[in-house]
Write an enzyme that holds these catalytic residues in place. Sequence first.
Site, PDB file in Angstrom:
ATOM      1  CG  ASN A 135      71.112  36.236  32.715  1.00 17.16           C
ATOM      2  OD1 ASN A 135      71.387  34.505  32.611  1.00 17.16           O
ATOM      3  ND2 ASN A 135      69.599  36.415  31.601  1.00 17.16           N
ATOM      4  CE  LYS A 152      73.190  38.084  29.620  1.00 16.61           C
ATOM      5  NZ  LYS A 152      72.975  39.203  28.837  1.00 16.61           N
ATOM      6  CD  GLU A 169      71.541  37.038  25.758  1.00 12.72           C
ATOM      7  OE1 GLU A 169      71.622  36.226  26.480  1.00 12.72           O
ATOM      8  OE2 GLU A 169      72.195  38.158  26.346  1.00 12.72           O
ATOM      9  CD  GLU A 174      66.716  41.294  31.185  1.00 16.62           C
ATOM     10  OE1 GLU A 174      67.646  42.336  32.026  1.00 16.62           O
ATOM     11  OE2 GLU A 174      66.754  40.653  29.990  1.00 16.62           O
ATOM     12  CB  SER A 199      73.828  48.677  30.647  1.00 17.06           C
ATOM     13  OG  SER A 199      74.700  47.973  29.816  1.00 17.06           O
TER      14      SER A 199
HETATM   15  P1  13P Z   1      73.715  43.594  30.856  1.00 17.67           P
HETATM   16  O1  13P Z   1      73.580  43.125  32.462  1.00 17.67           O
HETATM   17  O2  13P Z   1      75.032  42.581  31.142  1.00 17.67           O
HETATM   18  O3  13P Z   1      73.404  44.835  30.685  1.00 17.67           O
HETATM   19  O4  13P Z   1      72.440  42.647  30.650  1.00 17.67           O
HETATM   20  C1  13P Z   1      71.524  42.186  31.290  1.00 17.67           C
HETATM   21  C2  13P Z   1      70.623  40.842  30.630  1.00 17.67           C
HETATM   22  O5  13P Z   1      70.206  40.769  30.336  1.00 17.67           O
HETATM   23  C3  13P Z   1      70.471  39.884  31.783  1.00 17.67           C
HETATM   24  O6  13P Z   1      69.241  39.362  31.641  1.00 17.67           O
END
Ligand code: 13P
Length: 238
Positions: free
Chosen positions: A8, A10, A95, A162, A199
């Site tokens: 992802n 983002k 998010e 998550e 993470s």
């Molecule tokens: P991180 O791997 O940066 O913690 O993000 C996890 C996430 O939100 C994947 O959708």
Amino acid sequence: MDPIIAANWKMNKTVKEAVSFIKDFKELVKAITNVNIIICPSSTSLYPIHEELGDSNINLGAQNIYFEKEGAFTGELSPLMAKELCKYVIIGHSERRGIFNEDNSLINKKLTAALDNNLTPIFCIGESLEEKEAGKSKDVVKKQIKEGLKGIDTKKIIIAYEPIWAIGTGKTATPDIAQDMHSFIKEIVGNVPVLYGGSVKPENIVELIKEKDIDGALVGGASLDAKSFSEIVKGSMS
Ligand code: 13P
């Protein structure tokens, strides 16, 4: 079942950066046939990445869709547009829930729209730090599942657990905590693939994937670098 490792990205990477990543990454994972690798870039990169991937072993996903097919919905991505290019779509990321106020009922409509358009949703759930500290993690997750999956054919979905306190914080849930929640999720939903997110890095994927009910990972930060993401893909085969 093969592990599922999804990136992802983002709101990161221009088209130029995205295509350059794919050129490098394709080489790094070209021999891998037993991991379902999914990249979810931003909408502007879906088409160029689709073209760059050709018939490679890498699948494409969108990060979000709206539930209507077309019309006056400024700024939204239609499921029809997503399905031209993608097999997968992330729905209900924390998010989207937190920053863009998506609730379980809207998420339910998006999941329905995804399935109606032959897109496999990656349905995200997970509790906040406050909810965890109040001992409510399982209640929160159960409510997200019950309301989000109302009327949904769960045979065709992927779930991503998550925990919000583990996203972008460097605080991964321990394999034990994740396993316990994943098995709880499967008790409610049945035998769906459940990915862990929060993470995930090359250093912790091996421990996580050893757990019986961790079927893969949804990776944020560590998926932005081709080498690091390819190491996570390789680690998932152990
Ligand atoms: P991180 O791997 O940066 O913690 O993000 C996890 C996430 O939100 C994947 O959708």
